[in-house]
Write an enzyme that holds these catalytic residues in place. Sequence first.
Site, PDB file in Angstrom:
ATOM      1  N   HIS A   1      -6.218   5.666 -10.763  1.00 41.87           N
ATOM      2  CA  HIS A   1      -5.473   5.194  -9.673  1.00 41.87           C
ATOM      3  C   HIS A   1      -3.833   5.353  -9.684  1.00 41.87           C
ATOM      4  O   HIS A   1      -3.453   5.821  -8.773  1.00 41.87           O
ATOM      5  CB  HIS A   1      -5.762   3.680  -9.633  1.00 41.87           C
ATOM      6  CG  HIS A   1      -5.256   2.844  -8.338  1.00 41.87           C
ATOM      7  ND1 HIS A   1      -5.600   3.154  -7.027  1.00 41.87           N
ATOM      8  CD2 HIS A   1      -4.259   1.932  -8.337  1.00 41.87           C
ATOM      9  CE1 HIS A   1      -5.035   2.344  -6.377  1.00 41.87           C
ATOM     10  NE2 HIS A   1      -4.163   1.677  -6.992  1.00 41.87           N
TER      11      HIS A   1
ATOM     12  N   ASN B   1       0.854  -1.147  -0.064  1.00 38.25           N
ATOM     13  CA  ASN B   1      -0.065   0.169  -0.209  1.00 38.25           C
ATOM     14  C   ASN B   1       0.826   1.115   0.019  1.00 38.25           C
ATOM     15  O   ASN B   1       0.325   2.304   0.244  1.00 38.25           O
ATOM     16  CB  ASN B   1      -1.093   0.032   1.073  1.00 38.25           C
ATOM     17  CG  ASN B   1      -2.035  -0.973   1.016  1.00 38.25           C
ATOM     18  OD1 ASN B   1      -2.672  -1.357  -0.176  1.00 38.25           O
ATOM     19  ND2 ASN B   1      -2.193  -1.829   2.084  1.00 38.25           N
TER      20      ASN B   1
ATOM     21  N   HIS C   1      -5.702   6.841  -2.521  1.00 43.64           N
ATOM     22  CA  HIS C   1      -6.947   6.568  -2.288  1.00 43.64           C
ATOM     23  C   HIS C   1      -7.747   7.702  -2.054  1.00 43.64           C
ATOM     24  O   HIS C   1      -8.719   7.882  -2.370  1.00 43.64           O
ATOM     25  CB  HIS C   1      -7.356   5.509  -1.399  1.00 43.64           C
ATOM     26  CG  HIS C   1      -7.111   3.983  -1.826  1.00 43.64           C
ATOM     27  ND1 HIS C   1      -6.988   2.998  -0.832  1.00 43.64           N
ATOM     28  CD2 HIS C   1      -6.908   3.624  -2.914  1.00 43.64           C
ATOM     29  CE1 HIS C   1      -6.848   1.871  -1.703  1.00 43.64           C
ATOM     30  NE2 HIS C   1      -6.814   2.252  -3.145  1.00 43.64           N
TER      31      HIS C   1
END
Lengths: 389, 389
Positions: free
Chosen positions: B282, B260, B267
């Site tokens: 993204h 991540n 996000h």
Amino acid sequence: MVANVPLDAADAEACGLTRVPVDLGARSYEIVIGRGALAEAGARIAEVLPGSRAAIVTDETVAGLHLEALRASLDAAEVGHEVITIPAGEASKCFSMFQTVCERVLDAKLERGDAVIALGGGVVGDLAGFVAASVRRGMPFVQLPTSLLAQVDSSVGGKTGINVRHGKNLIGAFHQPSLVIADTAVLDTLSPREFRAGYAEVAKYGLLGDAGFFSWLEANHAAVFAGGPEREEAVAASCWAKAAVVADDEREAGRRALLNLGHTFGHAMEAVVAYDGARLVHGEGVAIGMRMAFDFSVELGLCSPEDGARVETHLTAVGLPTTLADIPGQMPPAETFLDIMAQDKKVSRGALTFVLVRGIGEAFVERGVDPARVREFLARELERESAAR
Amino acid sequence: MVANVPLDAADAEACGLTRVPVDLGARSYEIVIGRGALAEAGARIAEVLPGSRAAIVTDETVAGLHLEALRASLDAAEVGHEVITIPAGEASKCFSMFQTVCERVLDAKLERGDAVIALGGGVVGDLAGFVAASVRRGMPFVQLPTSLLAQVDSSVGGKTGINVRHGKNLIGAFHQPSLVIADTAVLDTLSPREFRAGYAEVAKYGLLGDAGFFSWLEANHAAVFAGGPEREEAVAASCWAKAAVVADDEREAGRRALLNLGHTFGHAMEAVVAYDGARLVHGEGVAIGMRMAFDFSVELGLCSPEDGARVETHLTAVGLPTTLADIPGQMPPAETFLDIMAQDKKVSRGALTFVLVRGIGEAFVERGVDPARVREFLARELERESAAR
């Protein structure tokens, strides 16, 4: 329906709860069974999931009876919680309710380690379990089953899901709970019809693999219904039986399919009445389906007619339906049943899979059942049904 | 966008595909990488899932480019199949499309052993994977990723899901594919912007744990973009890196969270633009987020300013955005970002979890990040953004 039974921690301590382990390696958990167990829910949840907050999913009927006791128990254990109430009934096991409950869990800002608690029967447990499986790709899940059916069957084993027009439970997940608490005192609040429907699943454990337990039920069913210690015994025996099968075959690759005794016919009947609980509830479909599975096995020369008759006699003795004629309203032709069964999750490579029996306590999975034999059998059942009306 | 690249089995045999194993015990599978791999899809699916039928889930854009090649490959291997086409774009990762695709899979009368095949980028893979996880409580799933992002990241590791208003991927399942086939020739059909966005995830593997790979990318990025053998090398290296992390920590209890890097900020940016791909896709969010994760780590005294600068230089060199000012349109205040991050799946007991770095190739998970430090950092980023406009 009798009034809510008052429960407190002293009761629970006094009454000696039964613990049934479900052995699934890292996902093992316990089923705690007994009168008054609900009063201990908060303390046990805090023990199993320390530091967790929780979302209680329940339905309007159960909330009126048992929600206050659960909240008091969570408050006493300092488990912060929110309540999500859904309408009672099978219709809540649908996509839109799944979405609503998922969003409500997120609204409550629950984190990945927090718990979803199902307080209710099979509908609440199946829906809340699928929500717990899906929100944040999986949150801890606690089952507090309040119906007999949920206590002995749907709350144990991790099957969750919702219904679609193609059939029941066709969308869902395997998601094991972290804890199951089955308070047998809450069963006092069930209607006789609901209790009987759950009893069909109790009888199933005897019929599929334990002839001794079935004989015990033939002798003791009145006490199980009346709520004596025999009730705890029957619930615990059922949970032991289910736990053993689930531990052996978590994702239904083999032996677990035995638990579907009576369910292929039963699910088809539920679909035929469009899941209208006024006409047929799940356990009633299972009762009729089990009698049919025995008679189909007799017809195939697998099982003695005497065992078939004993099954019908016992189910009738406790007041369960056993024939299609017992379902109010018109039945469709055999072909409709076959079409529905062809959509069953248990279908493989076009052949129908049935749980058949060699006798009481001797079920087995038959994967290559000829649809023509099933059609003939169903046609005769439907003739019997027309004749009876 | 260039024309569809013709693919046939002879090409595939000639070109020597790379196989990367993902070691997950009973759920292990292979990633097959190389130019022309799509032409082999039918044969490989028939090998991994003998006797299965399939539902291909794809989007309108990808269908026009690659569906015919896949269908020809399935026909050649006698794999019966249906096609389910969804609108292209992130908006398809929603509850209603999830329901629609589930129902279409059931309409196609697929059984529990049949396959759901995702032919497309991350949106198709995430949605189809959640459908495969949920229909009949889990069906085999095959990923045929057609974007660079999907090939190096989303198709490997079993994360599936849909978006809700609370955030991205908050509803879903861990459901491992049975097979992943990454045909690097299909990447020739991507727009430069889409390719760059996927490249952000390639760079991520260097930045989080492999300084040597990052140096290699600094030297070879032009060849990776141009489509030479360096592209296969970069995709394979990324898949090896991801497979190692996933095998070690399938359900993100620990080390997997390293993947991540750049994603908590990323996000939040995606949520801020309401997943409007015209403003931010993204991989662009991840690029900006990685630069921010490095600069935040520099600010916390964890990482050298030189490493921070090298990251910004390389991302800029390949044409990726690195600052909030690179996102078209107005940015909200820091508090909005924090509110969104508080809903991230990675939040635990109120503390923010970030992937921070001690340098290039040295990421680590920090679970107790003080929200006040994040707020200060974001406020400075937003000042820089206002100044730049």
